[in-house]
Design an enzyme around this catalytic site. Structure first.
Site, PDB file in Angstrom:
ATOM      1  N   LYS A   1       4.146  -2.160  49.039  1.00  0.00           N
ATOM      2  CA  LYS A   1       4.964  -3.348  49.338  1.00  0.00           C
ATOM      3  C   LYS A   1       6.072  -3.384  48.295  1.00  0.00           C
ATOM      4  O   LYS A   1       5.868  -3.820  47.151  1.00  0.00           O
ATOM      5  CB  LYS A   1       4.088  -4.603  49.263  1.00  0.00           C
ATOM      6  CG  LYS A   1       4.523  -5.773  50.134  1.00  0.00           C
ATOM      7  CD  LYS A   1       5.859  -6.364  49.781  1.00  0.00           C
ATOM      8  CE  LYS A   1       5.833  -7.202  48.542  1.00  0.00           C
ATOM      9  NZ  LYS A   1       7.209  -7.526  48.057  1.00  0.00           N
TER      10      LYS A   1
ATOM     11  N   CYS B   1      11.478  -2.728  31.931  1.00  0.00           N
ATOM     12  CA  CYS B   1      10.364  -3.496  31.347  1.00  0.00           C
ATOM     13  C   CYS B   1      10.293  -3.275  29.847  1.00  0.00           C
ATOM     14  O   CYS B   1       9.891  -4.158  29.111  1.00  0.00           O
ATOM     15  CB  CYS B   1       9.055  -3.115  32.023  1.00  0.00           C
ATOM     16  SG  CYS B   1       8.730  -1.353  32.016  1.00  0.00           S
TER      17      CYS B   1
ATOM     18  N   GLU C   1       0.745  -4.327  35.589  1.00  0.00           N
ATOM     19  CA  GLU C   1       1.784  -3.869  34.647  1.00  0.00           C
ATOM     20  C   GLU C   1       2.854  -4.939  34.647  1.00  0.00           C
ATOM     21  O   GLU C   1       3.658  -5.036  35.579  1.00  0.00           O
ATOM     22  CB  GLU C   1       2.391  -2.537  35.130  1.00  0.00           C
ATOM     23  CG  GLU C   1       1.427  -1.368  35.072  1.00  0.00           C
ATOM     24  CD  GLU C   1       1.050  -0.959  33.662  1.00  0.00           C
ATOM     25  OE1 GLU C   1       1.650  -1.470  32.701  1.00  0.00           O
ATOM     26  OE2 GLU C   1       0.135  -0.141  33.527  1.00  0.00           O
TER      27      GLU C   1
ATOM     28  N   GLU D   1      11.193 -13.251  28.386  1.00  0.00           N
ATOM     29  CA  GLU D   1      11.786 -11.952  28.724  1.00  0.00           C
ATOM     30  C   GLU D   1      13.142 -12.243  29.364  1.00  0.00           C
ATOM     31  O   GLU D   1      13.210 -12.949  30.369  1.00  0.00           O
ATOM     32  CB  GLU D   1      10.882 -11.221  29.725  1.00  0.00           C
ATOM     33  CG  GLU D   1      11.439  -9.883  30.176  1.00  0.00           C
ATOM     34  CD  GLU D   1      10.578  -9.190  31.239  1.00  0.00           C
ATOM     35  OE1 GLU D   1      10.054  -9.885  32.141  1.00  0.00           O
ATOM     36  OE2 GLU D   1      10.455  -7.961  31.183  1.00  0.00           O
TER      37      GLU D   1
HETATM   38  P1  NAD Z   1       8.388  -9.906  40.418  1.00  0.00           P
HETATM   39  O1  NAD Z   1       7.144 -10.280  39.698  1.00  0.00           O
HETATM   40  O2  NAD Z   1       9.326 -10.971  40.797  1.00  0.00           O
HETATM   41  O3  NAD Z   1       8.005  -9.132  41.779  1.00  0.00           O
HETATM   42  C1  NAD Z   1       7.220  -7.970  41.776  1.00  0.00           C
HETATM   43  C2  NAD Z   1       6.628  -7.773  43.164  1.00  0.00           C
HETATM   44  O4  NAD Z   1       5.668  -8.794  43.428  1.00  0.00           O
HETATM   45  C3  NAD Z   1       7.641  -7.827  44.297  1.00  0.00           C
HETATM   46  O5  NAD Z   1       7.316  -6.840  45.242  1.00  0.00           O
HETATM   47  C4  NAD Z   1       7.434  -9.215  44.869  1.00  0.00           C
HETATM   48  O6  NAD Z   1       7.816  -9.342  46.222  1.00  0.00           O
HETATM   49  C5  NAD Z   1       5.932  -9.372  44.707  1.00  0.00           C
HETATM   50  N1  NAD Z   1       5.438 -10.748  44.663  1.00  0.00           N
HETATM   51  C6  NAD Z   1       6.093 -11.865  44.239  1.00  0.00           C
HETATM   52  N2  NAD Z   1       5.259 -12.934  44.291  1.00  0.00           N
HETATM   53  C7  NAD Z   1       4.066 -12.472  44.734  1.00  0.00           C
HETATM   54  C8  NAD Z   1       2.803 -13.093  44.988  1.00  0.00           C
HETATM   55  N3  NAD Z   1       2.600 -14.392  44.771  1.00  0.00           N
HETATM   56  N4  NAD Z   1       1.782 -12.322  45.439  1.00  0.00           N
HETATM   57  C9  NAD Z   1       1.956 -10.987  45.646  1.00  0.00           C
HETATM   58  N5  NAD Z   1       3.135 -10.352  45.439  1.00  0.00           N
HETATM   59  C10 NAD Z   1       4.171 -11.086  44.978  1.00  0.00           C
HETATM   60  O7  NAD Z   1       9.092  -8.784  39.518  1.00  0.00           O
HETATM   61  P2  NAD Z   1      10.532  -8.093  39.714  1.00  0.00           P
HETATM   62  O8  NAD Z   1      11.585  -9.105  39.441  1.00  0.00           O
HETATM   63  O9  NAD Z   1      10.587  -7.314  40.970  1.00  0.00           O
HETATM   64  O10 NAD Z   1      10.487  -7.019  38.532  1.00  0.00           O
HETATM   65  C11 NAD Z   1      10.853  -7.323  37.222  1.00  0.00           C
HETATM   66  C12 NAD Z   1       9.612  -7.532  36.367  1.00  0.00           C
HETATM   67  O11 NAD Z   1       8.777  -6.371  36.418  1.00  0.00           O
HETATM   68  C13 NAD Z   1       9.973  -7.702  34.908  1.00  0.00           C
HETATM   69  O12 NAD Z   1       9.189  -8.725  34.362  1.00  0.00           O
HETATM   70  C14 NAD Z   1       9.600  -6.343  34.293  1.00  0.00           C
HETATM   71  O13 NAD Z   1       9.320  -6.387  32.921  1.00  0.00           O
HETATM   72  C15 NAD Z   1       8.402  -5.981  35.106  1.00  0.00           C
HETATM   73  N6  NAD Z   1       8.131  -4.536  35.086  1.00  0.00           N
HETATM   74  C16 NAD Z   1       7.034  -4.094  34.385  1.00  0.00           C
HETATM   75  C17 NAD Z   1       6.775  -2.726  34.303  1.00  0.00           C
HETATM   76  C18 NAD Z   1       5.578  -2.218  33.539  1.00  0.00           C
HETATM   77  O14 NAD Z   1       5.246  -1.045  33.688  1.00  0.00           O
HETATM   78  N7  NAD Z   1       4.897  -3.026  32.757  1.00  0.00           N
HETATM   79  C19 NAD Z   1       7.617  -1.818  34.954  1.00  0.00           C
HETATM   80  C20 NAD Z   1       8.722  -2.305  35.667  1.00  0.00           C
HETATM   81  C21 NAD Z   1       8.963  -3.676  35.728  1.00  0.00           C
END
Ligand code: NAD
Length: 503
Positions: free
Chosen positions: A179, A285, A251, A383
């Site tokens: 997804k 991230c 993550e 962040e």
């Molecule tokens: P996000 O948390 O907004 O969304 C991530 C995913 O979760 C998307 O596919 C979104 O549609 C889905 N989602 C949102 N709400 C949900 C719910 N209630 N239930 C299930 N799925 C849901 O993150 P983003 O804005 O896409 O990405 C940026 C974030 O990701 C930053 O905080 C970054 O630090 C983190 N990140 C972490 C790593 C790591 O390896 N630790 C790597 C890349 C990005």
């Protein structure tokens, strides 16, 4: 079945593109100019369940494949990525995410090795055969897949982060449902072409936002979850999974510290800091967000850091630029809020701090350096996930370490120094899942990637990344049935001698 078309609200199922049954849709806008680049479906719970049920069927066959055969197919996926034309996936990534084209191609060019790595690791070792505790008893443990895994992905590295967990999950014998983020669904769907080598139904892709993600996580037919994204969403997914005792890798986000010691080689540290703060407009991230700079080199460092940052070219990802737009209006609003809060509380903007006057159409923001930042400001606690470097002057290396650890996050941490003593002290003291000395941002398929504290649970890549998708089953097989000396009835000797046998 239909051909790939970014405007057709597609899902990927059974190795084919299909138009989603869901009437709900989301317009994909180009963050550089707000052009309409495609339309994705917001898949319903019912459609998600249909896809899961097909994946479940496909997994019944896949789990019975021997490891050598699974490895052969994973190597074919790797070859397809290496030999294929990645330009269309990269172009879509630029259009929907805003990533500069060289970085999009760079991401894709690094996706193949993880399939080869897990193909061989799963084949190399399928369990444990320890010394036995009873002569003649065969005692061992083997790995088994969980079933169907859901992979809920962030926008910033949509393909490579997906490959890290999909490769591990397939190698372990699971089927996968991906997804992607709403902002990077088109490139993810297009990348699915490389999975057509697999038996149909093993890797599928559904699109949508939070509701579609929740439908996957909460489904009784999803047996493991790999989530990468923000802390807030990660926490809610971890809670949902805990309710069902479902294994989950979370993550989540970070706010990485960068320490510039008085022994730092500034000619290397400055370009290294420009890269680690502003690469992908700070939307990594493990971007460096909080800078702790020793007072002995503070003035020179800030001057050079600002000078080099001002040279970065800002523009759309298909043009010659290092800095693309932020992914969304809300992402830019967050950056603006944090900068305004810092300035209100006494910080100084050394460069940036504004929307570039020549680029008002998309969601651009100039790379920004703040000085005079203190630990209580929001920019040091949240962040920012944008092009903001917040600098604190420190009097000692120890103060830098203390301030670096003064956070709820624990993803990565970096330092520039030429002192061996400081390098090891930093590695041992920093509370983070990854520590980089003189070489920020780098990862390695063979090393575990993940965070401490609120930055997550579990690890991707390395041996731990494979173990996340397989469960052990202990086996004790005695081919010659025999009554054991510790079974009922206990002999009088046992009652009175105090020699009771423990299991
Ligand atoms: P996000 O948390 O907004 O969304 C991530 C995913 O979760 C998307 O596919 C979104 O549609 C889905 N989602 C949102 N709400 C949900 C719910 N209630 N239930 C299930 N799925 C849901 O993150 P983003 O804005 O896409 O990405 C940026 C974030 O990701 C930053 O905080 C970054 O630090 C983190 N990140 C972490 C790593 C790591 O390896 N630790 C790597 C890349 C990005």
């Amino acid at each position: 079945m239909t051909n790939f078309d970014p405007y057709s609200r597609l899902i990927f199922l059974d190795n084919e593109y299909h138009v989603s049954q869901s009437p709900n849709q989301h317009k994909v806008l180009n963050p550089a100019n707000l052009n309409h680049e495609g339309t994705i479906a917001l898949c319903s719970t019912q459609e998600v369940e249909q896809v899961i049920s097909r994946a479940k069927e496909a997994q019944q066959e896949w789990k019975r494949e021997d490891e050598k055969n699974r490895a052969r197919i994973l190597h074919q996926i790797a070859s397809s990525i290496e030999d294929g034309d990645l330009s269309e996936v990269a172009r879509l990534m630029v259009l929907e995410e805003g990533k500069p084209y060289p970085e999009a191609i760079g991401e894709l060019a690094n996706c193949a090795p993880i399939f080869r790595y897990y193909a061989e690791m799963a084949r190399d070792e399928g369990g444990l055969l320890p010394g036995t505790t009873q002569t003649g008893s065969f005692q061992f443990s083997k790995y088994f897949p969980y079933g169907v895994s859901a992979h809920i992905m962030p926008f910033n590295y949509p393909i490579i982060v997906m490959c890290w967990t999909v490769a591990a999950s397939l190698a372990a014998g699971n089927a996968c449902i991906v997804k992607p983020s709403e902002a990077t669904s088109l490139c993810t769907l297009k990348f699915m072409d490389h999975f057509k080598i697999l038996p149909p139904g093993l890797v599928n892709c559904v699109t949508g936002g939070a509701e579609t993600g929740q439908a996957l996580v909460e489904s009784k037919n999803i047996n493991a979850v790999a989530f990468t994204g923000s802390v807030e969403v990660g926490r809610s997914i971890a809670v949902s999974c805990a309710r069902q005792m479902k294994p989950a890798i979370i993550e989540a986000g970070g706010s990485d510290p960068m320490i510039i010691s008085q022994h730092a080689p500034l000619d290397v540290a400055v370009p290294g800091c420009v890269m680690s703060a502003f690469h992908l407009s700070g939307q990594i991230c493990v971007s460096s967000e909080r800078f702790f700079v020793h007072e002995a080199i503070y003035d020179e460092f800030v001057q050079c850091f600002v000078a080099m940052t001002k040279q970065l070219r800002i523009g759309p990802g298909l043009e010659e630029s290092e800095i693309g737009p932020l992914v969304s209006e809300s992402a830019r609003e967050k950056v603006i809020r944090l900068i305004e809060d810092a300035v209100r509380n006494g910080a100084t903007i050394e460069c940036g701090g504004r929307i570039p006057p020549q680029l008002t159409q998309g969601w651009f923001y100039e790379p920004t350096i703040l000085t005079g930042v203190t630990k209580d400001m929001a920019v040091m606690r949240e962040e920012s996930f944008g092009p903001v470097a917040a600098i604190c002057k420190v009097r000692s290396f120890e103060e830098a370490l203390d301030l670096a650890n003064n956070t709820d996050f624990g993803l990565g941490a970096s330092i520039f120094t030429t002192s061996m003593d400081e390098a090891f002290k930093a590695y041992n003291t920093l509370e983070a899942g990854m520590v980089w000395v003189n070489n920020p941002l780098i990862d390695n398929d063979a090393l575990p990637f993940g965070g401490w504290k609120m930055s997550g649970i579990g690890r991707e890549m390395g041996r731990q990344g494979l173990d996340a998708f397989r469960q052990t089953k202990m086996g004790v097989i005695d081919t010659k049935p025999e009554i054991q000396d510790w079974w009922y009835p206990y002999s009088d000797d046992w009652f009175y001698s105090g020699k009771g046998r423990q299991v």
